[in-house]
Structures are given as C-alpha cells and as structure tokens.
Scaffold this motif. Structure first.
Motif, PDB file in Angstrom:
ATOM      1  N   ASN A  47      35.562  22.035  25.730  1.00 17.48           N
ATOM      2  CA  ASN A  47      35.986  23.217  24.986  1.00 17.48           C
ATOM      3  C   ASN A  47      35.551  24.494  25.708  1.00 17.48           C
ATOM      4  N   ALA A  48      34.325  24.488  26.216  1.00 15.67           N
ATOM      5  CA  ALA A  48      33.814  25.666  26.934  1.00 15.67           C
ATOM      6  C   ALA A  48      34.621  25.932  28.201  1.00 15.67           C
ATOM      7  N   VAL A  49      35.004  24.880  28.902  1.00 17.26           N
ATOM      8  CA  VAL A  49      35.798  25.029  30.122  1.00 17.26           C
ATOM      9  C   VAL A  49      37.176  25.606  29.797  1.00 17.26           C
ATOM     10  N   VAL A  50      37.795  25.119  28.729  1.00 13.26           N
ATOM     11  CA  VAL A  50      39.108  25.628  28.334  1.00 13.26           C
ATOM     12  C   VAL A  50      39.009  27.098  27.940  1.00 13.26           C
ATOM     13  N   ARG A  51      38.010  27.446  27.132  1.00 12.43           N
ATOM     14  CA  ARG A  51      37.841  28.839  26.724  1.00 12.43           C
ATOM     15  C   ARG A  51      37.602  29.741  27.920  1.00 12.43           C
ATOM     16  N   GLU A  52      36.819  29.256  28.886  1.00 15.83           N
ATOM     17  CA  GLU A  52      36.525  30.059  30.072  1.00 15.83           C
ATOM     18  C   GLU A  52      37.771  30.211  30.945  1.00 15.83           C
ATOM     19  N   ALA A  53      38.582  29.160  31.039  1.00 18.09           N
ATOM     20  CA  ALA A  53      39.828  29.252  31.807  1.00 18.09           C
ATOM     21  C   ALA A  53      40.757  30.293  31.196  1.00 18.09           C
ATOM     22  N   LEU A  54      40.844  30.317  29.880  1.00 20.09           N
ATOM     23  CA  LEU A  54      41.691  31.289  29.203  1.00 20.09           C
ATOM     24  C   LEU A  54      41.172  32.716  29.391  1.00 20.09           C
ATOM     25  N   ARG A  55      39.864  32.870  29.440  1.00 17.93           N
ATOM     26  CA  ARG A  55      39.278  34.193  29.658  1.00 17.93           C
ATOM     27  C   ARG A  55      39.433  34.636  31.102  1.00 17.93           C
ATOM     28  N   HIS A 100      41.360  33.502  33.682  1.00 18.70           N
ATOM     29  CA  HIS A 100      42.697  33.605  34.270  1.00 18.70           C
ATOM     30  C   HIS A 100      43.736  33.383  33.182  1.00 18.70           C
ATOM     31  N   PRO A 101      43.904  34.357  32.275  1.00 16.29           N
ATOM     32  CA  PRO A 101      44.881  34.186  31.200  1.00 16.29           C
ATOM     33  C   PRO A 101      46.286  34.045  31.766  1.00 16.29           C
ATOM     34  N   GLY A 102      47.119  33.249  31.098  1.00 13.37           N
ATOM     35  CA  GLY A 102      48.482  33.038  31.573  1.00 13.37           C
ATOM     36  C   GLY A 102      49.291  34.317  31.630  1.00 13.37           C
ATOM     37  N   VAL A 103      49.073  35.193  30.679  1.00 12.59           N
ATOM     38  CA  VAL A 103      49.742  36.493  30.656  1.00 12.59           C
ATOM     39  C   VAL A 103      48.723  37.542  31.077  1.00 12.59           C
ATOM     40  N   SER A 104      48.969  38.171  32.208  1.00 14.36           N
ATOM     41  CA  SER A 104      47.992  39.126  32.737  1.00 14.36           C
ATOM     42  C   SER A 104      48.578  40.524  32.897  1.00 14.36           C
ATOM     43  N   MET A 105      49.512  40.856  32.019  1.00 15.28           N
ATOM     44  CA  MET A 105      50.038  42.217  31.971  1.00 15.28           C
ATOM     45  C   MET A 105      49.810  42.748  30.562  1.00 15.28           C
ATOM     46  N   ASN A 148      45.305  44.760  28.427  1.00 11.68           N
ATOM     47  CA  ASN A 148      45.522  43.743  29.431  1.00 11.68           C
ATOM     48  C   ASN A 148      44.500  42.620  29.234  1.00 11.68           C
ATOM     49  N   PRO A 149      44.944  41.399  28.910  1.00  7.62           N
ATOM     50  CA  PRO A 149      44.008  40.293  28.666  1.00  7.62           C
ATOM     51  C   PRO A 149      43.097  40.002  29.854  1.00  7.62           C
ATOM     52  N   TYR A 150      43.627  40.142  31.064  1.00  6.53           N
ATOM     53  CA  TYR A 150      42.835  39.870  32.261  1.00  6.53           C
ATOM     54  C   TYR A 150      41.690  40.870  32.390  1.00  6.53           C
ATOM     55  N   VAL A 151      42.001  42.153  32.205  1.00  4.46           N
ATOM     56  CA  VAL A 151      40.983  43.198  32.314  1.00  4.46           C
ATOM     57  C   VAL A 151      39.973  43.075  31.185  1.00  4.46           C
ATOM     58  N   LEU A 152      40.457  42.829  29.973  1.00  3.95           N
ATOM     59  CA  LEU A 152      39.568  42.694  28.823  1.00  3.95           C
ATOM     60  C   LEU A 152      38.605  41.524  29.007  1.00  3.95           C
ATOM     61  N   ARG A 157      37.462  39.570  21.228  1.00  2.00           N
ATOM     62  CA  ARG A 157      37.997  40.242  22.427  1.00  2.00           C
ATOM     63  C   ARG A 157      38.901  39.321  23.240  1.00  2.00           C
ATOM     64  N   ASP A 158      39.181  38.151  22.701  1.00  2.00           N
ATOM     65  CA  ASP A 158      40.006  37.175  23.401  1.00  2.00           C
ATOM     66  C   ASP A 158      41.482  37.443  23.104  1.00  2.00           C
ATOM     67  N   LEU A 159      42.211  37.895  24.122  1.00  2.00           N
ATOM     68  CA  LEU A 159      43.637  38.176  23.950  1.00  2.00           C
ATOM     69  C   LEU A 159      44.505  37.227  24.775  1.00  2.00           C
ATOM     70  N   ALA A 160      43.989  36.062  25.097  1.00  2.00           N
ATOM     71  CA  ALA A 160      44.757  35.117  25.909  1.00  2.00           C
ATOM     72  C   ALA A 160      46.096  34.775  25.253  1.00  2.00           C
TER      73      ALA A 160
END
Length: 204
Positions: free
Chosen positions: A57-65, A67-72, A100-104, A145-148
């Motif tokens: 679960n931690a790995v998935v959450r960290e992946a979403l934080r 390198h979110p799929g939507v980074s605009m 921007n989810p990536y910046v956030l 603050r998670d906008l993935a």
C-alpha cells in the motif's frame, strides 16, 4: 472509454521501476507478499488480500505521489461571483485555475524534506519517532494534498477501479515472479514512461 488505461499503466510502471531501483524496497515487498507458483491454477491475488499488505500500500501511494499519471493542471473555471483566496486576493469569474498534482506531490512542508525522493516509508508510521496520533495527523495532511485522481466533486470516476487493478496486478506479479532489469537505464496530458525492459522468472 479510455479511462484507467494510461493512468493505471503509469502507476504500475512507476511502482515497479522505483522499487527495483532500490533493492531494499524490492526485498521488503517480496518478504511481505508470499510467493506463489507462477504455473498455479489459482487465480490472481484478490483485491481484499492485496490490501492486507501495508508496505505494498505504501509503495502504491508513493508511486501515485511521486509520478502521478496526470501531471498537468487539473483545470477548473471560477464560477459567478469570483473566488476569494486565503491571502485575500480575488480571482474573477470565468478564469481558469488549477493545481498540478506533480508539483503538489513535491511540497516539502507536507511530504518532508525528502519529497524529491521515492520513499514509501513516508506512508507508514515511524514507531520510534511518532505516536499513532501524530502519524494519523501527518497521514491526514498528506491525504488531503493528494491530487493523483483529482479531488472534490470532480474526482476521477475510475479511481476505485483503477486502484483495484493496480493492487491486484502488483501483488500477483510480485508473488509469482522474480523481476529484474534487462537494462537499468530509463529514459501531452499523460506522462508516459518508455524503455523499461524487465525480465521475469518464476519465484518457485
């Protein structure tokens, strides 16, 4: 109709790539998820069982934080009457605003000074340094603050189905295969990865 295809693949790619890049992460995943014969007739790991693995679960959450799929920008139109910001600035109606989810996800005041590092442990309690209450407060802050998948009334409709796919696929392939890089180097709206070649072998 294309919902989940790119974002799910990006999340899986990110989780695998950054876990394999850090052997300590990969070994912890393998030790948490029991091995299973790759030729077994048993079906894929269930979503319910995959959610019982805290480090997965931690790995998935960290992946979403990380390198979110939507980074605009996730754009929204300011409604009639405008928008008053916390610093008292006024944004007129009709303006397009967004975050921007990536910046956030790189916000050090939320995710720590190592926000530019892939570290799944940030989603787990540090039992030596924080109480359960402190951890829940920190987790609440990160979750908010998670906008993935966006947020609020416009949150992605495919979020839950996408997460089911990510958890089931990751848990299943980790349980059934040994995975290593063929070539450890790596090289729009979706931020797609390319050039990641992996080699799979049965774990049993």
């Amino acid at each position: 109709m294309i919902a989940r295809a790119d974002t799910t693949a990006i999340t899986l790619n990110t989780a695998l790539y950054y876990s394999l890049k850090q052997p300590i992460i990969w070994q912890r995943l393998k030790s948490e998820i029991p091995s299973q014969d790759s030729k077994s007739s048993i079906s894929a790991t269930s979503y319910k069982n995959s959610r019982n693995f805290p480090y997965l679960n931690a790995v998935v959450r960290e992946a979403l934080r990380y390198h979110p799929g939507v980074s605009m920008l996730l754009e929204r139109n300011v409604p009639e009457g405008g928008l008053n910001l916390p610093d008292e600035r006024h944004v007129p109606a009709g303006c397009v605003v967004g975050m921007n989810p990536y910046v956030l996800g790189r916000n050090k005041s939320v995710f720590g000074e190592d926000a530019d590092t892939f570290r799944p442990g940030r989603w787990l309690r540090d039992e030596e340094l924080e109480t359960e209450e402190e951890f829940q407060q920190r987790l609440h802050l990160m979750n908010n603050r998670d906008l993935a998948f966006g947020g609020g009334s416009r949150i992605c409709l495919g979020k839950h189905l996408g997460l089911v796919e990510v958890y089931k696929v990751l848990a299943t392939i980790i349980s059934r295969y040994g995975i290593s890089f063929v070539d450890p180097t790596r090289e729009c709206f979706f931020v797609r990865q390319s050039g990641i070649k992996l080699k799979l072998s049965s774990r049993t």
